[in-house]
Design an enzyme around this catalytic site. Structure first.
Site, PDB file in Angstrom:
ATOM      1  N   SER A   1      14.441   0.268 -39.943  1.00 25.27           N
ATOM      2  CA  SER A   1      14.565   0.249 -41.408  1.00 25.27           C
ATOM      3  C   SER A   1      15.764  -0.579 -41.864  1.00 25.27           C
ATOM      4  O   SER A   1      15.791  -1.070 -42.982  1.00 25.27           O
ATOM      5  CB  SER A   1      14.675   1.684 -41.950  1.00 25.27           C
ATOM      6  OG  SER A   1      15.974   2.205 -41.751  1.00 25.27           O
ATOM      7  N   ILE A   2      16.761  -0.729 -40.983  1.00 27.81           N
ATOM      8  CA  ILE A   2      17.925  -1.575 -41.330  1.00 27.81           C
ATOM      9  C   ILE A   2      17.775  -2.967 -40.706  1.00 27.81           C
ATOM     10  O   ILE A   2      18.742  -3.716 -40.588  1.00 27.81           O
ATOM     11  CB  ILE A   2      19.257  -0.920 -40.921  1.00 27.81           C
ATOM     12  CG1 ILE A   2      19.302  -0.646 -39.420  1.00 27.81           C
ATOM     13  CG2 ILE A   2      19.500   0.364 -41.715  1.00 27.81           C
ATOM     14  CD1 ILE A   2      20.669  -0.231 -38.899  1.00 27.81           C
TER      15      ILE A   2
ATOM     16  N   SER B   1      17.849  -4.731 -17.509  1.00 33.17           N
ATOM     17  CA  SER B   1      16.802  -5.500 -16.857  1.00 33.17           C
ATOM     18  C   SER B   1      15.756  -5.987 -17.848  1.00 33.17           C
ATOM     19  O   SER B   1      15.314  -5.246 -18.709  1.00 33.17           O
ATOM     20  CB  SER B   1      16.140  -4.635 -15.789  1.00 33.17           C
ATOM     21  OG  SER B   1      15.252  -5.406 -15.060  1.00 33.17           O
TER      22      SER B   1
ATOM     23  N   ARG C   1      19.978 -10.556 -28.443  1.00 33.62           N
ATOM     24  CA  ARG C   1      18.551 -10.887 -28.590  1.00 33.62           C
ATOM     25  C   ARG C   1      18.259 -12.281 -28.042  1.00 33.62           C
ATOM     26  O   ARG C   1      17.221 -12.506 -27.409  1.00 33.62           O
ATOM     27  CB  ARG C   1      18.131 -10.783 -30.048  1.00 33.62           C
ATOM     28  CG  ARG C   1      18.189  -9.355 -30.587  1.00 33.62           C
ATOM     29  CD  ARG C   1      17.445  -9.211 -31.893  1.00 33.62           C
ATOM     30  NE  ARG C   1      16.001  -9.366 -31.679  1.00 33.62           N
ATOM     31  CZ  ARG C   1      15.100  -9.228 -32.641  1.00 33.62           C
ATOM     32  NH1 ARG C   1      15.481  -8.937 -33.876  1.00 33.62           N
ATOM     33  NH2 ARG C   1      13.817  -9.376 -32.396  1.00 33.62           N
TER      34      ARG C   1
ATOM     35  N   PRO D   1      14.659   5.900  -9.044  1.00 31.41           N
ATOM     36  CA  PRO D   1      14.846   6.584 -10.330  1.00 31.41           C
ATOM     37  C   PRO D   1      14.135   7.935 -10.336  1.00 31.41           C
ATOM     38  O   PRO D   1      13.186   8.161  -9.579  1.00 31.41           O
ATOM     39  CB  PRO D   1      14.182   5.635 -11.334  1.00 31.41           C
ATOM     40  CG  PRO D   1      13.982   4.342 -10.609  1.00 31.41           C
ATOM     41  CD  PRO D   1      13.831   4.709  -9.168  1.00 31.41           C
TER      42      PRO D   1
ATOM     43  N   SER E   1      19.333   0.871 -18.570  1.00 31.77           N
ATOM     44  CA  SER E   1      17.883   0.727 -18.524  1.00 31.77           C
ATOM     45  C   SER E   1      17.248   1.371 -19.741  1.00 31.77           C
ATOM     46  O   SER E   1      17.402   2.566 -19.953  1.00 31.77           O
ATOM     47  CB  SER E   1      17.363   1.418 -17.259  1.00 31.77           C
ATOM     48  OG  SER E   1      15.973   1.545 -17.308  1.00 31.77           O
ATOM     49  N   GLN E   2      16.569   0.550 -20.537  1.00 31.78           N
ATOM     50  CA  GLN E   2      15.757   1.123 -21.606  1.00 31.78           C
ATOM     51  C   GLN E   2      14.409   1.511 -21.013  1.00 31.78           C
ATOM     52  O   GLN E   2      13.688   0.656 -20.505  1.00 31.78           O
ATOM     53  CB  GLN E   2      15.545   0.129 -22.745  1.00 31.78           C
ATOM     54  CG  GLN E   2      14.715   0.755 -23.851  1.00 31.78           C
ATOM     55  CD  GLN E   2      14.366  -0.187 -24.983  1.00 31.78           C
ATOM     56  OE1 GLN E   2      13.946   0.252 -26.034  1.00 31.78           O
ATOM     57  NE2 GLN E   2      14.518  -1.483 -24.798  1.00 31.78           N
TER      58      GLN E   2
ATOM     59  N   HIS F   1      11.270   2.288  -5.612  1.00 28.94           N
ATOM     60  CA  HIS F   1      11.440   1.205  -6.575  1.00 28.94           C
ATOM     61  C   HIS F   1      11.047  -0.169  -6.026  1.00 28.94           C
ATOM     62  O   HIS F   1      10.807  -1.108  -6.790  1.00 28.94           O
ATOM     63  CB  HIS F   1      12.912   1.165  -7.002  1.00 28.94           C
ATOM     64  CG  HIS F   1      13.135   0.626  -8.371  1.00 28.94           C
ATOM     65  ND1 HIS F   1      12.248  -0.216  -9.008  1.00 28.94           N
ATOM     66  CD2 HIS F   1      14.152   0.800  -9.234  1.00 28.94           C
ATOM     67  CE1 HIS F   1      12.720  -0.534 -10.206  1.00 28.94           C
ATOM     68  NE2 HIS F   1      13.873   0.061 -10.359  1.00 28.94           N
TER      69      HIS F   1
END
Length: 630
Positions: A418-419, A448, A498, A124, A548-549, A337
């Site tokens: 907020s929502i 991931s 989730r 990355p 990827s977050q 990585h």
């Protein structure tokens, strides 16, 4: 300036790190290794559970006929006394005998066995905010502070004073933090190895600095063991700069960018010569590597971050900085990585950026320092030929990668909380919608999750494409559907995401278990079970969306190459009021287009907000914050 961590053997040309967690991540100041021995082992999930969840993951991706065929294969695999039960027992035996049944297999299969080039395909890149310097002195001052900041991070690693990460009240494995610095990936003819030089009788005390394709050893600790000051580092960098003004040197470092088998052979050619071998070993043992890059050709402001992201991934080609890995204020890093995922890198970035903010550059009384040693290479005709081949390959690879970086300024994490929704799951559903609108179909999607709840834990895959996400994207543009129904389907899709994330971080999803069963079959020297030869398995593992977050306090963006030739690599950093995105694709694939997917993604994010606001009103506070670390 480019920072390279956990180098590849000659320069540092080295998937990405990404993680959503459903409860808040907490840092607590205590000894980093306090809880290490007491961490639980990663479980081996029940075989029947994995098979059922695998079939559920396939449902939105394949035809009914294909699914029926796979169900038959799964039923055979699960028969009492059959191959599945035998492999499961083998895996359970391995789990009892080892600290982590998965980690070695994962490093081997995901990284070290891969023969693809390291730039673009594995390592990355991280783009830091543009620095406000436009000349050599500014670049040197910045580089000196950056080096000092990394050494400050190293002090915490060495003293075991890194804050321990907790998730849901449970400590996480901190092992990866100890693998980032002083690590090196060494090429082999069939597989690579990773070596860490941080431990032992004489741990490394130098870094490597590269300028104009020339390599220098910079000792960063004085004789009393204290790190050099920022001012001292600056003086040493000036010496290096003034000793490397020639621009006609062979870019020896570009060898590391080749196909791994090719680089493995070139590596053996290179180190036949004793001078070359000594220089390569010195680079391998350095704590990290800093490249003082030349400025890239100027581009418009809206293209700036896309160009810098490409620079961090591959250096821009043999004419520019691919042989070094700028003076123009662009900065960032790339890293190998194999030894670590994103959290240590993100922590390092945040730490170094904060360190540089509070560290003033002051002239101080100077103690005479030795001239940094220049590393010598003897370029034989054989090595010269290998360099030319690497240049050609790099110059094919660079224009093939399309990189699009954009900042989505309409909203960020604060609005999504907020929502009362999960920012990560919401963004993943926007990606699902964008892809569906572009291709009128769903695709396998990889995000991931961290397994650091377990000792030596690495990653598990969150499969963002689900039956629920499929129903939602189909309904979103269906004029016969009411907004309330669409919103209900979006909420179901987010709920499913989730739930899958929760299963993933607890080691109860399918991908790593299937990998373990497959590796167990290979170790047992038996033929691969039919489920792994099935076309459905090939479809499931062909991740067209590789996401990827990469959450960071710093307003930066990470970028990764696509996992497959007809896919996309997508990183995102959700900040308070905006979201940073990096989208990559290969120009050689006619079906993919990074700019077009980026446009669809922006539209999807806006449309989801409009859909939510038809029926919901934002409240000042949202659910407990979800961490954004990869």
């Amino acid at each position: 300036s480019t920072l390279l961590l956990a180098r590849d053997s000659c320069t540092g040309m080295a998937i990405p790190p990404r993680l959503l967690r459903p409860v808040a991540l907490v840092y607590i100041l205590e000894r980093s290794t306090t809880h290490q021995e007491g961490l639980p082992k990663i479980p081996v999930p029940p075989l029947k559970q994995t098979c059922e969840r695998y079939l559920a993951a396939l449902e939105p991706l394949i035809t009914r006929e294909e699914l029926a065929h796979t169900r038959t294969l799964i039923a055979e695999f699960l028969q009492s006394g059959g191959v599945g039960e035998r492999l499961q027992k083998g895996l359970e035996r391995r789990a009892r005998k080892t600290e982590n049944w998965l980690s070695d297999w994962w490093m081997q299969s995901a990284y070290l066995d891969s023969r693809m080039p390291i730039p673009v395909y594995t390592s990355p890149g991280v783009v830091l905010p543009q620095m406000h310097f436009q000349d050599r002195q500014g670049q040197m001052r910045f580089a000196a502070k950056l080096i000092a900041g990394v050494l400050d991070f190293k002090k915490m690693v060495d003293n075991e004073t890194l804050p321990v990460e907790y998730l849901g009240g449970k400590p996480l494995c901190m092992n990866q933090y100890y693998q980032v610095l002083s690590s090196c990936r060494i090429p082999g003819p069939k597989k690579d190895i990773v070596v860490n030089y941080a431990t032992g009788k004489s741990p490394s005390t130098h870094i490597t600095v590269v300028h104009n394709f020339q390599f220098f050893v910079l000792d960063v600790y004085s004789s009393n063991g204290m790190p050099l000051t920022v001012d001292q580092i600056y003086v040493q960098l000036e010496k290096i700069w003034n000793s490397s003004l020639q621009t006609n040197k062979e870019p020896i470092g570009i060898l590391t960018s080749n196909h791994r088998n090719t680089w493995g052979k070139a590596y053996n050619n290179l180190i036949k010569d004793k001078t070359n071998k000594d220089s390569v070993r010195t680079i391998q043992k350095s704590i990290f590597l800093v490249c003082l890059d030349a400025p890239m050709p100027r581009v418009s402001d809206d293209l700036y971050y896309s160009k810098v992201a490409a620079q961090m991934l591959h250096g821009g080609g043999s004419r520019w900085n691919s042989g070094n890995l700028g003076e123009d204020g662009s900065c960032g890093l790339t890293y190998e990585h194999a030894p670590a995922e994103g959290p240590p890198i993100v922590f390092l970035v945040d730490h170094v950026v904060e360190y540089m903010k509070k560290t003033e550059f002051r002239r101080a009384p100077m103690v005479p320092l030795p001239l940094p040693q220049k590393l010598r290479f003897n370029i034989t005709p054989e090595v010269k030929k290998d360099i030319e081949k690497a240049k050609q390959n790099m110059n094919i690879m660079v224009p093939d990668l399309d990189v699009q970086v954009f900042n989505f300024y309409h909203y960020g994490k604060k609005y999504l909380k907020s929502i009362k929704t999960s920012p990560d799951a919401f963004i993943q559903m926007a990606l699902q919608l964008a892809y569906y609108r572009m291709y009128q179909t769903c695709c396998p999607t990889y995000e991931s999750a961290s397994l650091r709840m377990f000792k030596l834990g690495r990653t598990e895959a969150i499969r963002s494409t689900s039956t629920e996400s499929h129903r939602f994207v189909q309904a979103m543009d269906d004029v016969s559907k009411q907004d309330t129904e669409k919103l209900a389907l979006l909420q179901e899709a987010i709920k499913a995401h989730r739930a899958y994330t929760h299963m993933a971080i607890h080691g109860q999803t399918v991908d790593r278990h299937l990998l373990g069963l497959r590796m167990q079959a290979i170790e047992d020297l038996t033929s691969l079970p039919e489920i792994f030869m099935d076309t459905s398995y090939a479809v499931a593992m062909h991740f067209n969306l590789f996401t990827s977050q990469v959450g960071s306090k710093t307003d930066c963006v990470m970028c990764i190459g696509p996992m497959v030739p007809d896919g996309y690599g997508i990183c995102y950093n959700p900040m308070g009021d905006h979201i940073n995105f990096a989208v990559t694709a290969f120009n050689s694939c006619e079906e993919t287009n990074a700019a077009r997917l980026s446009r669809f993604l922006k539209e999807a994010l806006l449309d989801l907000k409009s859909l939510v606001e038809q029926t919901l009103k934002p409240s000042p506070t949202g659910p407990e914050e979800q961490p954004d670390r990869t």
